[in-house]
Design a protein around this motif. Sequence first.
Motif, PDB file in Angstrom:
ATOM      1  N   SER A  20      12.067   3.979   3.524  1.00 21.40           N
ATOM      2  CA  SER A  20      10.851   4.767   3.297  1.00 21.40           C
ATOM      3  C   SER A  20      11.132   6.253   3.500  1.00 21.40           C
ATOM      4  N   ARG A  30       1.168   3.566   3.034  1.00 25.63           N
ATOM      5  CA  ARG A  30       1.742   3.047   4.270  1.00 25.63           C
ATOM      6  C   ARG A  30       2.995   2.246   3.940  1.00 25.63           C
ATOM      7  N   LEU A  31       3.896   2.903   3.223  1.00 27.42           N
ATOM      8  CA  LEU A  31       5.036   2.180   2.671  1.00 27.42           C
ATOM      9  C   LEU A  31       5.921   1.580   3.757  1.00 27.42           C
ATOM     10  N   GLU A  32       6.199   2.361   4.804  1.00 25.67           N
ATOM     11  CA  GLU A  32       7.160   1.888   5.791  1.00 25.67           C
ATOM     12  C   GLU A  32       6.720   0.557   6.399  1.00 25.67           C
ATOM     13  N   VAL A  68      12.517   7.545   0.145  1.00 28.88           N
ATOM     14  CA  VAL A  68      11.757   7.572  -1.106  1.00 28.88           C
ATOM     15  C   VAL A  68      10.390   8.236  -0.987  1.00 28.88           C
ATOM     16  N   GLU A  71      16.995   0.711  -4.220  1.00 27.83           N
ATOM     17  CA  GLU A  71      17.234   0.306  -2.833  1.00 27.83           C
ATOM     18  C   GLU A  71      16.912  -1.164  -2.611  1.00 27.83           C
ATOM     19  N   LEU A  72      15.821  -1.640  -3.244  1.00 29.25           N
ATOM     20  CA  LEU A  72      15.372  -3.004  -3.000  1.00 29.25           C
ATOM     21  C   LEU A  72      16.017  -4.015  -3.944  1.00 29.25           C
ATOM     22  N   GLY A  85      -1.585  13.276  -0.506  1.00 32.02           N
ATOM     23  CA  GLY A  85      -0.408  14.103  -0.701  1.00 32.02           C
ATOM     24  C   GLY A  85       0.903  13.366  -0.532  1.00 32.02           C
ATOM     25  N   ILE A  86       0.915  12.068  -0.892  1.00 34.07           N
ATOM     26  CA  ILE A  86       2.142  11.291  -0.732  1.00 34.07           C
ATOM     27  C   ILE A  86       2.717  10.972  -2.107  1.00 34.07           C
ATOM     28  N   GLN A  87       4.005  11.271  -2.286  1.00 27.99           N
ATOM     29  CA  GLN A  87       4.668  10.924  -3.540  1.00 27.99           C
ATOM     30  C   GLN A  87       5.777   9.935  -3.235  1.00 27.99           C
ATOM     31  N   ILE A  88       6.035   9.037  -4.184  1.00 31.06           N
ATOM     32  CA  ILE A  88       7.071   8.045  -3.938  1.00 31.06           C
ATOM     33  C   ILE A  88       8.043   8.002  -5.106  1.00 31.06           C
ATOM     34  N   ASP A  89       9.324   8.075  -4.789  1.00 32.44           N
ATOM     35  CA  ASP A  89      10.369   8.001  -5.797  1.00 32.44           C
ATOM     36  C   ASP A  89      10.579   6.525  -6.134  1.00 32.44           C
ATOM     37  N   ASP A  99       3.349  15.265   1.759  1.00 25.06           N
ATOM     38  CA  ASP A  99       2.859  16.601   2.007  1.00 25.06           C
ATOM     39  C   ASP A  99       2.099  16.534   3.330  1.00 25.06           C
ATOM     40  N   ILE A 155       7.913  11.198  -0.268  1.00 24.63           N
ATOM     41  CA  ILE A 155       7.821  12.644  -0.102  1.00 24.63           C
ATOM     42  C   ILE A 155       6.380  12.918   0.301  1.00 24.63           C
ATOM     43  N   LYS A 194      14.158   5.214  -7.141  1.00 23.09           N
ATOM     44  CA  LYS A 194      15.063   5.083  -6.010  1.00 23.09           C
ATOM     45  C   LYS A 194      14.705   3.860  -5.168  1.00 23.09           C
ATOM     46  N   LEU A 195      13.392   3.666  -4.989  1.00 23.60           N
ATOM     47  CA  LEU A 195      12.922   2.517  -4.217  1.00 23.60           C
ATOM     48  C   LEU A 195      13.377   1.228  -4.878  1.00 23.60           C
ATOM     49  N   GLU A 243       0.847  -1.179   0.000  1.00 22.77           N
ATOM     50  CA  GLU A 243       0.000   0.000   0.000  1.00 22.77           C
ATOM     51  C   GLU A 243       0.891   1.240   0.000  1.00 22.77           C
ATOM     52  N   ARG A 280      -1.970   9.656  -3.632  1.00 25.15           N
ATOM     53  CA  ARG A 280      -2.017  11.003  -4.223  1.00 25.15           C
ATOM     54  C   ARG A 280      -3.003  11.880  -3.469  1.00 25.15           C
TER      55      ARG A 280
END
Lengths: 259, 475
Positions: free
Chosen positions: B44, A119-121, B47, A162-163, A151-155, B51, B49, A158-159, A116, A148
């Motif tokens: 986390s 709730r990435l972490e 990566v 990393e993985l 208001g959450i954006q994910i690179d 708001d 960002i 980069k992810l 999800e 979205r």
Amino acid sequence: MNPNKGCEECPLNPAENLVRLGVKMDQHDFLVALAGNPNTGKSTVFNALTGLHQHTGNWPGKTVARAEGGFLYEKKRFKIVDLPGTYSLLSTSHDEEIARNFMLFGQPHVTVIVAEASRLERNLNLVLQILEITERAVLCLNLMDEARRHGIQIDTAKLSAELGIPVVPTAARQGEGLNALLKTIHDVAMGTLSCSPKRFQTGTSDLSEALTILVGKLEKAFPGLSNARWVALRLLAGDEQIIEAVRDGQLQSLAGANG
Amino acid sequence: MVEKRSDRERESILSTAASLRWEVGNDLQTSLMESIYQNASRISDQVVIADKSKARLAWEHRLEWLLTSRWTGFPIMFLVLAMVFWLTISGANYPSQLLSGLLIEQLYPVLKTFGADLHLPWWLSGLLIDGMYLALAWVVSVMLPPMAIFFPLFTLLEDFGYLPRVAFNLDSLFQKAGAHGRQALSMSMGFGCNAAGVIATRIIDSPRERLIAMITNNFALCNGRWPTQILIASLFVGALAPAGLASLVSAAAVVGITLLGIFLTFATSWWLSNTILRGEASTFSLELPPYRPPRILQTLYTSLIDRTVFVLWRAMVFAAPAGAVIWLVANVHFGGSTLAEHLIDLLNPFGVLIGLNGVILLAYVIAIPANEIVIPTILMLTVLSSGTPDLGHGAGVMFELSNNAAYMAVFKAGGWTLLTAVNLMLFSLIHNPCSTTLYTIYKESGSLKWTVVSALLPLLMGFLACYFVATLWQL
């Protein structure tokens, strides 16, 4: 936002390459496991790929046993297994045992981990555990629409770096990103897209010494075992199920597939 | 030889591992998990960002508090459920009338004429048309509209994310009763249909707690029993109050019966988990999912296909033979009267003892397949045994009446009192599940023993409750 969005949402578009096979899966070229935390939309992804109508619901734990289905993509037959959602792979509950056993002994060609996005972490806790036991995995970053909205954006690039596995953002309820997901699953299964999952678990020097000894012994007894390090760690942690798998030689089947 | 050697090799791995375990310490598991958590958090952070201003929408916070806090959670839950029931009952009224008008008032005479044209013997047309067809027509017209409203509404609540909040609110109560918190969900499904509720117990892992949920699901008043409750409450209980308050009083009586059912669910779960299904309540982590806008069309599709059609089909399979049996007992004569009359005479003493009568008991025996046909069967049998055939459609033909005065005339002819009515409401709540549900319990539990327990336990409780009320009444 995304110029191709209109095309992706069009139900006609995937028809070109995708044939949903429902449950008609006598033989298959590739086996795909669908894993992830509860309530991340695994069943929605499963339904979108197979054309089945596995009941989906907005609450954790509704996929009770594993569900199976299939699809045909680029002339290859994929069988896909929807595993129950879990928070870890420690095998403390029935669900976790089903999911872990399948990933260990079912020998899927590709494991799709549905996470999800908002709730990435917390989702990454499971992702990292799965990457310990599997070589070929794809991270499906689902519910991007919700992220979205919040208001959450994910690179994602980069992810992915990393993985060490491909990352595909999707919003399966809207059909967004499913084409990219299909193509990635296909490419990983074919080996044209390679994975090298990062394995982070580290510990004291006592641990690395113990690991070296055990891994050596395991590799000798089970030639071709790909995740010997993980098995050794589980043995050191006293995992009853893995001890049993070593004792009765079930672990051999793992080695056989990769050997 | 090879086999032997590899056996030794494996055992040596295990013993090495066992001794190495002492060196690495037994907090290995914890430190491994810590390292995973650290890495997850580190990645986390890199990566994502976020708001922060939109992090979690303010309305979600407020809604969460409203739906799950101690003081507002329960009232809102009752309001939402009452709303769903009210929409179901009032919304189903019109399509039900439409269907029964079509299937019973229009198609039924056509079929009878058609049968006569084919020169079918009277018993064959009776068995097929008056028996099987009418039972099917009843089940479809009474059951289909409420299910087609209730299940989609319920699925919409599920899709929106409300159901886990219900489970969250009820969890501590179920825990105290020694049952699983998720039983709240299967119980809620039971208000639509107990067979569907029993299937929904699949979400409970522990076999002990799952059995408790299956056995007690029957105390959630299902669709087939709502009409009985509403009819009897408005005829007998509502009539006690002044005209202006009548509908309010009868609605309160139905709500009272529903709450009694919920109370019995807890009480019986508690009793079971302290006697024949002893054990600790298992803990489970229930994550409250985010609220999501429900997808209307998909919901309609899955709830219609998965639940409504599935349940309706099962009910029809059981109702058709029941219709034949009902027609037979009312039309097979021996010793000068019908089989039904003999059976009613046989059951009457016991029926009167528990404040009911022989007709009601016989109706519950032969209408086991579906609670929907209990009231039509009671009407038919009452007319048959009280000898007032001008009220009905002829011997052995189930019927329903268009207004309350007509119902009252039939019940008066059958010698009904307020006690009969109250006990019928009680017995409708507390008796064996319908055969569709029993069959589902058998399929799901795979055990004949627990199916029998599920049937007999509530039946016994119903007899006791009715006997208790009847005894008090006559003091």
